[in-house]
Design an enzyme around this catalytic site. Structure first.
Site, PDB file in Angstrom:
ATOM      1  N   HIS A 276       3.680  -2.320   3.135  1.00  0.00           N
ATOM      2  CA  HIS A 276       3.740  -0.960   2.573  1.00  0.00           C
ATOM      3  C   HIS A 276       5.074  -0.766   1.865  1.00  0.00           C
ATOM      4  O   HIS A 276       6.124  -0.843   2.515  1.00  0.00           O
ATOM      5  CB  HIS A 276       3.585   0.083   3.686  1.00  0.00           C
ATOM      6  CG  HIS A 276       2.259   0.018   4.378  1.00  0.00           C
ATOM      7  ND1 HIS A 276       2.007  -0.888   5.376  1.00  0.00           N
ATOM      8  CD2 HIS A 276       1.124   0.728   4.202  1.00  0.00           C
ATOM      9  CE1 HIS A 276       0.749  -0.731   5.790  1.00  0.00           C
ATOM     10  NE2 HIS A 276       0.192   0.243   5.096  1.00  0.00           N
TER      11      HIS A 276
ATOM     12  N   ASP B 161       0.809  -1.221   0.000  1.00  0.00           N
ATOM     13  CA  ASP B 161       0.000   0.000   0.000  1.00  0.00           C
ATOM     14  C   ASP B 161       0.842   1.271   0.000  1.00  0.00           C
ATOM     15  O   ASP B 161       2.014   1.263   0.392  1.00  0.00           O
ATOM     16  CB  ASP B 161      -0.871   0.042   1.263  1.00  0.00           C
ATOM     17  CG  ASP B 161      -2.029  -0.941   1.193  1.00  0.00           C
ATOM     18  OD1 ASP B 161      -2.013  -1.810   0.303  1.00  0.00           O
ATOM     19  OD2 ASP B 161      -2.923  -0.826   2.042  1.00  0.00           O
TER      20      ASP B 161
ATOM     21  N   HIS C 190      -6.203   3.251  -3.826  1.00  0.00           N
ATOM     22  CA  HIS C 190      -6.064   3.467  -2.367  1.00  0.00           C
ATOM     23  C   HIS C 190      -6.359   4.926  -2.030  1.00  0.00           C
ATOM     24  O   HIS C 190      -5.792   5.466  -1.091  1.00  0.00           O
ATOM     25  CB  HIS C 190      -4.656   3.056  -1.934  1.00  0.00           C
ATOM     26  CG  HIS C 190      -4.480   2.858  -0.453  1.00  0.00           C
ATOM     27  ND1 HIS C 190      -5.436   2.263   0.354  1.00  0.00           N
ATOM     28  CD2 HIS C 190      -3.451   3.170   0.373  1.00  0.00           C
ATOM     29  CE1 HIS C 190      -4.983   2.230   1.600  1.00  0.00           C
ATOM     30  NE2 HIS C 190      -3.792   2.779   1.649  1.00  0.00           N
TER      31      HIS C 190
HETATM   32 NI    NI Z   1      -2.563   3.038   3.346  1.00  0.00          NI
END
Ligand code: NI
Length: 404
Positions: free
Chosen positions: A361, A218, A268
């Protein structure tokens, strides 16, 4: 790095003060402050701080972005303004570019032009003006690129130093690499299968029969995403990237590369707000702007990951109306919190189960360093790596997948 920390804290404090002063009764006041890396090369780091606030203004959400730079070797810190010797000249160029593009006919103030300056590998600089800055009537932030030859004329000595670092595009030296020969992955069983347990390239994986797992990344793309893509290619692993629209717009080549290399790409939001705190039209704006940025990079998707996993009926309805399903996760590595290769790896391996979606991430160097070990450890346990679309199949708009 103290002075850099202090400069960042000062920026955040100023935004909080501005927000507090503008708060109004009777409306849902919202303040979100985020940050992202815009440059990481050699000893130089560039960090962009974005503040997004809503205090009932009829103009909607106010977004301001500032970018700070530091040289970690001598802990010197500069604001973007420190890097520009000729702000009036820069403002004139920006103004004339905006006029030619028919965005605005107002001369932006020199101090506004100097809050967010980015550096390209070709020696160019890019000035980013936020939506409400400089009397813009635009619907979005505006970026004006100044070619290398002109840029050289308006930079201070520190500005040329940052530019030279951007041009050199060296690996960032502020993050220690993994020592040769060490692996963060706990040793698997010695008889463990090695390599890709799927069939020949292109063979569909049947997750009802094999232990599938989906790695998801992400908040990128960012400075470490290219390295992650190399690691995934080396390991022959397909993953899923939930990209932030603002980053995707800044780095469309990386988004295109994700898709071209077999990874899935999801939405996102534009700048990572808590969606349930927003009005429906703001949620729609967050999704739609990112859809456009992805389309510009040649990517379409029907997968939305709400930031922080925070969602509600309104978010589901707005997403569903746009054909998006929501994808949460089953395994939270907390990589953003621990920033530690071994801890991130251990949490991924401990939490894994067949059919799981793992949250990581790619904006954290420690995560990117952990990935080869996570892949090796999961492979040793017999897992097969799939993308989220491969794992969940055809999705239903508005429905939630993962984390159930
Ligand atoms: Ni995020």
């Amino acid at each position: 790095m103290d002075s850099f920390d202090e400069a960042l804290a000062g920026l955040v404090d100023a935004e909080v003060d501005r927000y507090e002063a503008g708060r109004r009764e009777g409306v849902p006041n919202v303040l979100g402050i985020g940050w992202g890396l815009v440059l990481a090369t050699g000893d130089v780091l560039g960090v962009q701080v974005t503040s997004r606030s809503y205090t009932g203004s009829p103009l909607g959400t106010t977004t301001t972005t500032s970018t700070l730079y530091t040289d970690v070797a001598d802990a010197t810190t500069w604001t973007s303004a420190d890097l520009v010797a000729e702000p009036r000249q820069l403002a004139r160029w920006v103004s004339s570019a905006l006029e030619r593009a028919d965005v605005t006919h107002v001369l932006p103030a020199a101090d506004v032009v100097g809050t967010d300056v980015r550096f390209g590998e070709d020696g160019s600089i890019t000035v980013v003006l936020d939506r409400h800055e400089a009397g813009l009537t635009s619907l979005d932030a505006v970026a004006v690129r100044i070619p290398a030859g002109d840029a050289a004329d308006v930079l201070t000595e520190p500005g040329r130093r940052i530019r030279d670092a951007a041009v050199a595009a060296a690996a960032f030296t502020g993050v220690p690499g993994r020592p040769a020969g060490s692996s963060a992955a706990p040793a698997g069983p010695s008889a463990a299968p090695v390599g890709h347990p799927t069939g020949p390239e292109g063979t569909a994986v049947d997750c009802a029969r094999v232990a599938c797992i989906a790695l998801t990344f992400d908040d990128g793309p960012g400075p470490y995403t290219a390295q992650l893509l190399r690691e995934l290619a080396d390991a022959d692993v397909d993953a899923t990237f939930f990209v932030v629209g603002g980053n995707a717009a800044a780095m469309p080549d990386l988004v295109g590369r994700m898709a071209a290399e077999g990874h899935a790409v999801g939405n996102h939001t534009w700048d990572h707000p808590r969606l349930p705190a927003l009005a429906p039209e703001q949620i729609a704006d967050e999704i739609d702007r990112t859809t456009s940025a992805l389309a510009d990079a040649g990517v379409t998707t029907d997968l939305l990951r709400p930031p922080y996993g925070e969602t509600d009926g309104t978010v589901a309805a707005v997403a569903g109306a746009r054909g998006y399903a929501q994808v949460l996760w089953d395994v939270d590595t907390q990589d953003w919190l621990n920033r530690d290769v071994a801890t991130t790896t251990q949490r991924a391996l401990d939490g894994a189960f067949p059919g799981a979606i793992v949250l990581l991430h790619d904006i954290h160097p420690t995560t990117v360093q952990a990935v080869p070990g996570i892949i090796a450890g999961l492979r040793a346990r017999g897992y097969v790596f799939v993308t989220v679309p491969e794992l969940v199949g055809t999705v239903e708009p508005g429905a939630r997948y993962g984390g159930l």
